[in-house]
Write a protein that holds these residues in place. Sequence first.
Motif, PDB file in Angstrom:
ATOM      1  N   ASP A  96       0.853  -1.189   0.000  1.00 56.09           N
ATOM      2  CA  ASP A  96       0.000   0.000   0.000  1.00 56.09           C
ATOM      3  C   ASP A  96       0.887   1.235   0.000  1.00 56.09           C
ATOM      4  O   ASP A  96       1.897   1.296   0.720  1.00 56.09           O
ATOM      5  CB  ASP A  96      -0.907   0.014   1.231  1.00 56.09           C
ATOM      6  N   VAL A  97       0.525   2.236  -0.797  1.00 52.95           N
ATOM      7  CA  VAL A  97       1.353   3.429  -0.923  1.00 52.95           C
ATOM      8  C   VAL A  97       0.471   4.668  -0.948  1.00 52.95           C
ATOM      9  O   VAL A  97      -0.517   4.722  -1.672  1.00 52.95           O
ATOM     10  CB  VAL A  97       2.242   3.353  -2.190  1.00 52.95           C
ATOM     11  N   ALA A  98       0.815   5.650  -0.122  1.00 56.84           N
ATOM     12  CA  ALA A  98       0.061   6.911  -0.088  1.00 56.84           C
ATOM     13  C   ALA A  98       0.820   7.914   0.768  1.00 56.84           C
ATOM     14  O   ALA A  98       1.064   7.666   1.948  1.00 56.84           O
ATOM     15  CB  ALA A  98      -1.343   6.699   0.495  1.00 56.84           C
ATOM     16  N   LEU A  99       1.211   9.030   0.169  1.00 55.55           N
ATOM     17  CA  LEU A  99       1.799  10.103   0.957  1.00 55.55           C
ATOM     18  C   LEU A  99       0.760  10.648   1.934  1.00 55.55           C
ATOM     19  O   LEU A  99      -0.407  10.833   1.561  1.00 55.55           O
ATOM     20  CB  LEU A  99       2.290  11.235   0.052  1.00 55.55           C
ATOM     21  N   ARG A 100       1.188  10.930   3.147  1.00 55.46           N
ATOM     22  CA  ARG A 100       0.253  11.465   4.138  1.00 55.46           C
ATOM     23  C   ARG A 100       0.150  12.969   3.950  1.00 55.46           C
ATOM     24  O   ARG A 100       1.029  13.716   4.344  1.00 55.46           O
ATOM     25  CB  ARG A 100       0.712  11.132   5.564  1.00 55.46           C
ATOM     26  N   ARG A 101      -0.932  13.392   3.329  1.00 53.15           N
ATOM     27  CA  ARG A 101      -1.149  14.816   3.088  1.00 53.15           C
ATOM     28  C   ARG A 101      -2.038  15.434   4.156  1.00 53.15           C
ATOM     29  O   ARG A 101      -1.793  16.540   4.615  1.00 53.15           O
ATOM     30  CB  ARG A 101      -1.748  15.028   1.698  1.00 53.15           C
ATOM     31  N   THR A 102      -3.089  14.728   4.527  1.00 46.34           N
ATOM     32  CA  THR A 102      -3.968  15.181   5.601  1.00 46.34           C
ATOM     33  C   THR A 102      -4.349  13.969   6.445  1.00 46.34           C
ATOM     34  O   THR A 102      -4.314  12.826   5.967  1.00 46.34           O
ATOM     35  CB  THR A 102      -5.248  15.847   5.060  1.00 46.34           C
ATOM     36  N   ASP A 103      -4.724  14.223   7.682  1.00 49.68           N
ATOM     37  CA  ASP A 103      -5.138  13.137   8.560  1.00 49.68           C
ATOM     38  C   ASP A 103      -5.935  13.735   9.713  1.00 49.68           C
ATOM     39  O   ASP A 103      -5.731  14.909  10.082  1.00 49.68           O
ATOM     40  CB  ASP A 103      -3.913  12.396   9.097  1.00 49.68           C
TER      41      ASP A 103
END
Length: 285
Positions: free
Chosen positions: A217-224
Amino acid sequence: MNHSELAAFLKSRRDRIRPGDVGLPTGPRRRVPGLRREEVAQLAGLSADYYTELERGRGAQPSAQVLAALARALRLDGDERDHLFHLADRPVPPAAHGPNAHVQPGLLGLLDRLTTTPAQVITDLHEVLVQNPLAAALVGRPPAVRGPEASLVHRWFTDPGARAIYPAEDHPHHSRVFVADLQAVAARRGKDSEVTRMVATLRRRSREFATLWDTHDVALRRTDHKRIVHPALGVIELDCHSLFSEDGRQRLLWFSAPPGTEGAAQLELLSVIGTQDMTTRASNG
């Protein structure tokens, strides 16, 4: 070490900065064109006497940590930062990583203007480079360590104490987010030895990390959306936002809460409480 050239360079960089550029009040009675010596010392976390000695061409050779702090305080660009290290006869550290990393001026300028919300600049490996007082009060100051342990991602999977900042029921979510973000960083950096070593170490030391890594799984953390455990205010629900540098290696990260929510009220209280007794907490990236 070239004492006289170092002194002249520091003074020249100090003279060009206006107080408003670094978030300081501009008073009507200023006898110097730029910052005062004590203001530079304050911004760099140094004693005024120590900085004054440097500008007078005296004193011991400054450490790499001191030089990195001065580069940030004086808003030096990359070439100027390297020149500062050369004048002090210190090896020039990597531009974007480790405790002496050079914070990109654009991100640092934005951080200066975020005075009413917790904010900090981190690397893509979640090493805290610089933070404002509210960030220190919210998540604690970064631990005084070097190497892989400076990364919150590394500590998250190797040190159970690093997870105390979040409620236990939220830990699986953050583990997934950290690993997906690191997958994106590893892909962007290519065959980078720093990331390769970190991944190999975490696969060896953490079964949880190895399992998550193998999902790809791949995803830059932009918001959380985060729930942060604060020792005085309890659980604070906040939105976390990230602004990436052009090369992707640094991020300005800040926390906010919608007006009228309990989180917003807790942030108001946080500004009153300040950083008392917060220095031992593990800083979150």
